[in-house]
Design a protein around this motif. Structure first.
Motif, mmCIF file in Angstrom:
data_model
loop_
_atom_site.group_PDB
_atom_site.id
_atom_site.type_symbol
_atom_site.label_atom_id
_atom_site.label_comp_id
_atom_site.label_asym_id
_atom_site.label_seq_id
_atom_site.Cartn_x
_atom_site.Cartn_y
_atom_site.Cartn_z
ATOM 1 N N ASP A 299 16.974 -2.017 39.001
ATOM 2 C CA ASP A 299 16.277 -0.973 38.251
ATOM 3 C C ASP A 299 16.156 -1.468 36.815
ATOM 4 O O ASP A 299 17.168 -1.788 36.184
ATOM 5 C CB ASP A 299 17.074 0.331 38.312
ATOM 6 C CG ASP A 299 16.405 1.450 37.561
ATOM 7 O OD1 ASP A 299 15.290 1.816 37.963
ATOM 8 O OD2 ASP A 299 17.004 1.964 36.590
ATOM 9 N N VAL A 300 14.920 -1.552 36.304
ATOM 10 C CA VAL A 300 14.675 -2.076 34.955
ATOM 11 C C VAL A 300 14.053 -0.968 34.115
ATOM 12 O O VAL A 300 13.080 -0.336 34.538
ATOM 13 C CB VAL A 300 13.715 -3.294 35.004
ATOM 14 C CG1 VAL A 300 13.471 -3.830 33.613
ATOM 15 C CG2 VAL A 300 14.264 -4.363 35.922
ATOM 16 N N ARG A 301 14.635 -0.719 32.950
ATOM 17 C CA ARG A 301 14.118 0.299 32.022
ATOM 18 C C ARG A 301 13.913 -0.337 30.656
ATOM 19 O O ARG A 301 14.808 -0.995 30.134
ATOM 20 C CB ARG A 301 15.079 1.476 31.925
ATOM 21 C CG ARG A 301 15.173 2.220 33.239
ATOM 22 C CD ARG A 301 16.220 3.296 33.235
ATOM 23 N NE ARG A 301 16.285 3.903 34.562
ATOM 24 C CZ ARG A 301 15.709 5.055 34.864
ATOM 25 N NH1 ARG A 301 15.077 5.736 33.954
ATOM 26 N NH2 ARG A 301 15.793 5.516 36.096
ATOM 27 N N ILE A 302 12.722 -0.134 30.093
ATOM 28 C CA ILE A 302 12.391 -0.681 28.783
ATOM 29 C C ILE A 302 12.252 0.477 27.808
ATOM 30 O O ILE A 302 11.545 1.453 28.092
ATOM 31 C CB ILE A 302 11.082 -1.503 28.843
ATOM 32 C CG1 ILE A 302 11.249 -2.659 29.834
ATOM 33 C CG2 ILE A 302 10.708 -2.019 27.459
ATOM 34 C CD1 ILE A 302 9.976 -3.426 30.115
ATOM 35 N N ILE A 303 12.926 0.354 26.659
ATOM 36 C CA ILE A 303 12.846 1.383 25.618
ATOM 37 C C ILE A 303 12.293 0.769 24.334
ATOM 38 O O ILE A 303 12.430 -0.435 24.106
ATOM 39 C CB ILE A 303 14.225 2.031 25.350
ATOM 40 C CG1 ILE A 303 15.260 0.986 24.971
ATOM 41 C CG2 ILE A 303 14.694 2.823 26.554
ATOM 42 C CD1 ILE A 303 16.570 1.565 24.487
ATOM 43 N N ASP A 304 11.656 1.594 23.509
ATOM 44 C CA ASP A 304 11.101 1.092 22.253
ATOM 45 C C ASP A 304 12.109 1.246 21.109
ATOM 46 O O ASP A 304 13.249 1.644 21.332
ATOM 47 C CB ASP A 304 9.762 1.766 21.934
ATOM 48 C CG ASP A 304 9.879 3.249 21.667
ATOM 49 O OD1 ASP A 304 11.015 3.765 21.567
ATOM 50 O OD2 ASP A 304 8.828 3.911 21.565
ATOM 51 N N GLU A 305 11.660 0.932 19.902
ATOM 52 C CA GLU A 305 12.538 0.966 18.740
ATOM 53 C C GLU A 305 13.067 2.369 18.436
ATOM 54 O O GLU A 305 14.120 2.534 17.834
ATOM 55 C CB GLU A 305 11.804 0.438 17.491
ATOM 56 C CG GLU A 305 11.348 -0.990 17.601
ATOM 57 C CD GLU A 305 10.016 -1.110 18.332
ATOM 58 O OE1 GLU A 305 9.309 -0.093 18.524
ATOM 59 O OE2 GLU A 305 9.690 -2.230 18.764
ATOM 60 N N ALA A 306 12.324 3.396 18.854
ATOM 61 C CA ALA A 306 12.731 4.789 18.631
ATOM 62 C C ALA A 306 13.592 5.312 19.782
ATOM 63 O O ALA A 306 13.822 6.507 19.890
ATOM 64 C CB ALA A 306 11.502 5.670 18.453
ATOM 65 N N ASP A 307 14.027 4.406 20.647
ATOM 66 C CA ASP A 307 14.880 4.739 21.796
ATOM 67 C C ASP A 307 14.164 5.636 22.804
ATOM 68 O O ASP A 307 14.783 6.430 23.493
ATOM 69 C CB ASP A 307 16.184 5.374 21.324
ATOM 70 C CG ASP A 307 17.318 5.141 22.305
ATOM 71 O OD1 ASP A 307 17.307 4.089 22.982
ATOM 72 O OD2 ASP A 307 18.198 6.006 22.409
ATOM 73 N N ARG A 308 12.832 5.487 22.890
ATOM 74 C CA ARG A 308 12.044 6.227 23.878
ATOM 75 C C ARG A 308 11.781 5.342 25.087
ATOM 76 O O ARG A 308 11.499 4.153 24.950
ATOM 77 C CB ARG A 308 10.709 6.674 23.289
ATOM 78 C CG ARG A 308 10.855 7.697 22.183
ATOM 79 C CD ARG A 308 9.515 8.059 21.641
ATOM 80 N NE ARG A 308 8.888 6.847 21.077
ATOM 81 C CZ ARG A 308 7.955 6.842 20.155
ATOM 82 N NH1 ARG A 308 7.493 7.980 19.678
ATOM 83 N NH2 ARG A 308 7.460 5.719 19.691
ATOM 84 N N LEU A 309 11.856 5.932 26.259
ATOM 85 C CA LEU A 309 11.599 5.201 27.496
ATOM 86 C C LEU A 309 10.116 4.854 27.577
ATOM 87 O O LEU A 309 9.257 5.725 27.462
ATOM 88 C CB LEU A 309 12.019 6.059 28.691
ATOM 89 C CG LEU A 309 11.918 5.421 30.059
ATOM 90 C CD1 LEU A 309 12.846 4.208 30.176
ATOM 91 C CD2 LEU A 309 12.249 6.447 31.130
ATOM 92 N N VAL A 310 9.812 3.569 27.748
ATOM 93 C CA VAL A 310 8.434 3.094 27.781
ATOM 94 C C VAL A 310 8.010 2.711 29.192
ATOM 95 O O VAL A 310 6.874 2.931 29.598
ATOM 96 C CB VAL A 310 8.265 1.869 26.842
ATOM 97 C CG1 VAL A 310 6.859 1.317 26.917
ATOM 98 C CG2 VAL A 310 8.630 2.242 25.422
ATOM 99 N N CYS A 311 8.934 2.155 29.957
ATOM 100 C CA CYS A 311 8.591 1.643 31.282
ATOM 101 C C CYS A 311 9.800 1.722 32.203
ATOM 102 O O CYS A 311 10.930 1.494 31.778
ATOM 103 C CB CYS A 311 8.116 0.198 31.152
ATOM 104 S SG CYS A 311 7.726 -0.592 32.725
ATOM 105 N N VAL A 312 9.543 2.052 33.462
ATOM 106 C CA VAL A 312 10.574 2.011 34.501
ATOM 107 C C VAL A 312 10.011 1.190 35.648
ATOM 108 O O VAL A 312 8.874 1.397 36.070
ATOM 109 C CB VAL A 312 10.939 3.430 35.009
ATOM 110 C CG1 VAL A 312 11.934 3.340 36.152
ATOM 111 C CG2 VAL A 312 11.491 4.283 33.888
ATOM 112 N N SER A 313 10.802 0.244 36.140
ATOM 113 C CA SER A 313 10.354 -0.613 37.228
ATOM 114 C C SER A 313 11.501 -0.881 38.181
ATOM 115 O O SER A 313 12.662 -0.891 37.790
ATOM 116 C CB SER A 313 9.833 -1.935 36.660
ATOM 117 O OG SER A 313 9.365 -2.763 37.695
ATOM 118 N N ARG A 314 11.180 -1.081 39.436
ATOM 119 C CA ARG A 314 12.167 -1.478 40.429
ATOM 120 C C ARG A 314 11.717 -2.822 40.992
ATOM 121 O O ARG A 314 10.561 -2.987 41.373
ATOM 122 C CB ARG A 314 12.255 -0.442 41.541
ATOM 123 C CG ARG A 314 13.357 -0.772 42.523
ATOM 124 C CD ARG A 314 13.714 0.407 43.348
ATOM 125 N NE ARG A 314 14.389 1.397 42.509
ATOM 126 C CZ ARG A 314 14.682 2.608 42.917
ATOM 127 N NH1 ARG A 314 14.355 3.004 44.121
ATOM 128 N NH2 ARG A 314 15.308 3.449 42.119
#
Length: 42
Positions: A15-30
């Motif tokens: 499970d891969v989660r990418i967050i931006d500089e503001a700690d907001r979730l940008v992308c979720v991938s499996r």
């Protein structure tokens, strides 16, 4: 951030989660990967 969901002998699922500089979730991938034996190793 990436975390394993399943670590088997022949496949892994992550499970891969990418967050931006503001700690907001940008992308979720499996991601599912095949685990192959290296030739010459046992």
């Amino acid at each position: 951030m990436a975390r394993p969901l399943h670590l088997g002998r022949s496949s892994h699922v992550w499970d891969v989660r990418i967050i931006d500089e503001a700690d907001r979730l940008v992308c979720v991938s499996r991601v599912t990967m095949a685990v192959l034996k290296t030739p010459g190793r046992y």
